[in-house]
Design an enzyme around this catalytic site. Structure first.
Site, mmCIF file in Angstrom:
data_model
loop_
_atom_site.group_PDB
_atom_site.id
_atom_site.type_symbol
_atom_site.label_atom_id
_atom_site.label_comp_id
_atom_site.label_asym_id
_atom_site.label_seq_id
_atom_site.Cartn_x
_atom_site.Cartn_y
_atom_site.Cartn_z
ATOM 1 N N ASN A 23 0.802 -1.226 0.000
ATOM 2 C CA ASN A 23 0.000 0.000 0.000
ATOM 3 C C ASN A 23 0.837 1.279 0.000
ATOM 4 O OD1 ASN A 23 -2.230 -1.581 -0.105
ATOM 5 N ND2 ASN A 23 -2.941 -1.161 1.984
ATOM 6 N N CYS A 117 -17.062 -4.600 -4.888
ATOM 7 C CA CYS A 117 -15.891 -5.393 -4.567
ATOM 8 C C CYS A 117 -16.280 -6.302 -3.426
ATOM 9 C CB CYS A 117 -14.772 -4.423 -4.200
ATOM 10 S SG CYS A 117 -13.663 -4.983 -2.959
ATOM 11 N N ARG A 122 -17.583 0.103 -1.353
ATOM 12 C CA ARG A 122 -16.356 0.880 -1.576
ATOM 13 C C ARG A 122 -16.479 1.910 -2.701
ATOM 14 N NH1 ARG A 122 -11.188 -3.068 -1.183
ATOM 15 N NH2 ARG A 122 -10.148 -1.296 -0.275
ATOM 16 N N ASP A 306 -7.218 -4.245 7.789
ATOM 17 C CA ASP A 306 -6.437 -5.226 7.030
ATOM 18 C C ASP A 306 -5.812 -6.308 7.919
ATOM 19 O OD1 ASP A 306 -7.069 -4.009 4.682
ATOM 20 O OD2 ASP A 306 -5.112 -3.095 4.332
ATOM 21 N N ARG A 398 -1.797 -11.325 -4.564
ATOM 22 C CA ARG A 398 -2.008 -9.896 -4.817
ATOM 23 C C ARG A 398 -1.208 -9.046 -3.828
ATOM 24 N NH1 ARG A 398 -7.656 -7.705 -4.567
ATOM 25 N NH2 ARG A 398 -6.285 -5.922 -4.634
HETATM 26 C C1 UD1 Z 1 -7.014 1.445 1.587
HETATM 27 C C2 UD1 Z 1 -6.080 0.264 1.522
HETATM 28 C C3 UD1 Z 1 -6.779 -0.996 2.010
HETATM 29 C C4 UD1 Z 1 -7.363 -0.767 3.400
HETATM 30 C C5 UD1 Z 1 -8.202 0.504 3.449
HETATM 31 C C6 UD1 Z 1 -8.650 0.868 4.859
HETATM 32 C C7 UD1 Z 1 -4.609 0.819 -0.341
HETATM 33 C C8 UD1 Z 1 -4.190 0.543 -1.740
HETATM 34 N N1 UD1 Z 1 -5.644 0.106 0.143
HETATM 35 O O1 UD1 Z 1 -8.122 1.159 0.734
HETATM 36 O O2 UD1 Z 1 -5.815 -2.045 2.052
HETATM 37 O O3 UD1 Z 1 -8.182 -1.866 3.743
HETATM 38 O O4 UD1 Z 1 -7.448 1.621 2.930
HETATM 39 O O5 UD1 Z 1 -7.558 1.016 5.696
HETATM 40 O O6 UD1 Z 1 -4.007 1.626 0.342
HETATM 41 N N2 UD1 Z 1 -15.215 5.464 1.181
HETATM 42 C C9 UD1 Z 1 -16.292 6.177 0.711
HETATM 43 N N3 UD1 Z 1 -16.103 7.025 -0.360
HETATM 44 C C10 UD1 Z 1 -14.902 7.177 -0.968
HETATM 45 C C11 UD1 Z 1 -13.804 6.451 -0.466
HETATM 46 C C12 UD1 Z 1 -13.984 5.601 0.600
HETATM 47 O O7 UD1 Z 1 -17.394 6.053 1.222
HETATM 48 O O8 UD1 Z 1 -14.808 7.952 -1.920
HETATM 49 C C13 UD1 Z 1 -15.382 4.536 2.324
HETATM 50 C C14 UD1 Z 1 -15.123 3.089 1.953
HETATM 51 O O9 UD1 Z 1 -16.260 2.474 1.384
HETATM 52 C C15 UD1 Z 1 -14.744 2.491 3.295
HETATM 53 C C16 UD1 Z 1 -14.005 3.657 3.980
HETATM 54 O O10 UD1 Z 1 -14.389 4.822 3.280
HETATM 55 O O11 UD1 Z 1 -15.892 2.158 4.025
HETATM 56 C C17 UD1 Z 1 -12.501 3.553 3.991
HETATM 57 O O12 UD1 Z 1 -12.050 3.256 2.682
HETATM 58 P P1 UD1 Z 1 -10.673 3.790 2.099
HETATM 59 O O13 UD1 Z 1 -9.834 4.341 3.185
HETATM 60 O O14 UD1 Z 1 -10.964 4.651 0.931
HETATM 61 O O15 UD1 Z 1 -10.020 2.441 1.556
HETATM 62 P P2 UD1 Z 1 -9.109 2.330 0.296
HETATM 63 O O16 UD1 Z 1 -8.334 3.584 0.134
HETATM 64 O O17 UD1 Z 1 -9.881 1.807 -0.850
#
Ligand code: UD1
Length: 427
Positions: A23, A117, A122, A306, A398
């Site tokens: 990450n 997903c 997400r 995670d 992955r």
């Molecule tokens: C990143 C990590 C992933 C980890 C996650 C949470 C990477 C590549 N991946 O994923 O391994 O599990 O952080 O620590 O770094 N959300 C919204 N709207 C958005 C974006 C997010 O509602 O536009 C929500 C998501 O659905 C989720 C929460 O916010 O419930 C946190 O997600 P987010 O921090 O964005 O996860 P990722 O960045 O996808």
């Protein structure tokens, strides 16, 4: 289809080194789009997600080459494309990370919507809202995000949720925008902080890295970097659980305990001895029996989502009841039914799982559903009696660099097999 085959019951003993963080590597690769030159990264883990990101960047005209173990050279002097196609994005949500830097560089980006997903809906709404605040015009068409902005402008952005990749995307979009951007309620994960450090080394002006408020003053141009990717805190935590669940004694090298405080705190509560040995690494001893401990996943510095599945695997063998609350993703208990097939006693109520520790697990054929779920099944397999076959091993590939090789080097009976070549291969 590849599977991981484990003959459980071996105690892990020896030394192991943690690989570079997935990450942290992915946003670092995305950031190279902001320079018109050659960047070089060391300690890059060799993973399927890194290869997917490489394909994404090459599709835009970049040239990426492995130069020896863990060293990757990225030449972005010839970027011509602006599209991240569905075929690549659908295999890895983190592909969305190219949206911000590509828009900053090319004034245009077309990125497939990641879609649903396995671990929840997400959405990427906060990425898009933030980019619009920076002056981008965004339309969603035929499953694609089409963003345009001849010149991005600094803005005040408040994130409703401290999204990790959202913060990273906006930070990369803002570094060369005109004026100052403030991102409030930013994600504080160490990987976000590292991306800020990389951008600063490239010449960006960022204040507050690792805190909830990021102030980014736009600069004209960035320069290339040479940078060593930080160790993977989730891999380190997974290895610690492997030691605990097998009552082992292992020196884990190259892990940074300051990134693992919540995990280490909970593993100690569960009975593991975890002792930092300065330069040498961290000694993890798990021969006192496993005690139950409750966890609640939270944004950093809270307990990482995670690590939830792996911690649950440990709790299935604890001497008591543990309550595991998942607050980040709404559907991240898919490992529960598979762990139950191995004899675990787990009840799920909404976003909470109640784990009643059992005396033993028994090996079974199980199916990996996502990256961390697959790690939890491998961990359970290490402690289970008899043989466990974790199918769909590509999930593990992955995000873990040669996990089965590392576990085998510590004495586990674990190997990867190709199920398509016939069941006799398992013999
Ligand atoms: C990143 C990590 C992933 C980890 C996650 C949470 C990477 C590549 N991946 O994923 O391994 O599990 O952080 O620590 O770094 N959300 C919204 N709207 C958005 C974006 C997010 O509602 O536009 C929500 C998501 O659905 C989720 C929460 O916010 O419930 C946190 O997600 P987010 O921090 O964005 O996860 P990722 O960045 O996808």
């Amino acid at each position: 289809m590849k599977a991981i085959v484990i003959e459980g019951g071996e105690r892990l003993v020896g030394e192991v080194r943690v690989s570079g963080a997935k990450n942290a590597a992915l946003p670092a690769l995305a950031a190279t789009l902001l320079v018109n030159d050659i960047c070089r990264f060391t300690n890059v883990p060799h993973l399927r997600d890194v290869e997917t990101f490489r394909a994404l960047l090459e599709n835009l005209g970049a040239r990426l080459q492995w130069r020896g173990k863990g060293e990757m050279e990225v030449d972005t002097s010839n970027i011509k494309g602006v599209t991240a196609p569905y075929e690549l994005v659908k295999t890895m949500r983190a592909s969305i990370l190219i949206l911000g830097p590509l828009l900053a560089r090319m004034g245009e980006a077309v990125v497939s919507l990641p879609g649903g997903c396995a671990i929840g809906a997400r959405p990427v709404d906060l990425h898009l809202k933030g980019l619009e605040q920076l002056g981008a015009q965004i339309v969603l068409e035929h499953g694609y995000i089409k963003a345009k902005a001849p010149k991005l402008k600094g803005a005040q952005i408040y994130l409703d949720i401290p999204t990790v990749t959202g913060t990273e995307n906006l930070m990369m979009a803002a570094v060369m925008a005109k004026g100052t951007t403030v991102i409030e309620n930013a994600a504080c994960e160490p990987e976000v902080e590292e991306l800020a450090q990389i951008l600063v080394k490239m010449g960006a002006d960022i204040e507050g890295a690792g805190t909830k408020i990021l102030t980014i003053r736009g600069v004209e141009k960035l320069r290339p970097v040479v940078y060593s990717i930080m160790p993977d805190r989730i891999e380190a935590g997974t290895l610690m659980v492997a030691v605990g669940i097998t009552r082992g004694n292992v020196l884990i090298k190259g892990c940074r305990l300051e990134h693992l405080e919540a995990v280490v705190g909970k593993l100690r509560e569960a009975g593991l001895e975890i002792s930092p040995l300065e330069e040498k690494g961290v000694r993890v001893v798990g021969d006192h029996g496993i005690r139950s401990a409750d966890i609640k996943t939270l944004p950093y510095p809270g307990f990482p989502t995670d690590m939830q599945a792996q911690f649950m695997a440990l709790m299935t063998l604890a001497n008591g009841i543990s309550v595991i609350s998942e607050t980040i993703f709404e559907n991240r208990f898919m490992h529960v039914s598979e762990l139950s097939r191995m004899g675990a006693d787990i009840r799920v109520q909404g976003s909470t799982a109640i784990v009643n520790g059992v005396a033993r697990l028994s090996g079974a054929p199980v199916m990996a559903t996502d990256l961390r779920a697959s790690a939890s099944l491998v961990l359970a397999g290490l402690a289970a009696e008899g043989r466990t076959v974790v199918s769909r091993a590509y999930h593990l590939e992955r995000g873990y660099e040669d996990l089965e090789g590392k576990l085998a080097s510590l004495g586990a009976k674990v190997r990867k097999v190709d199920l398509d070549e016939g069941a006799d291969k398992l013999g």
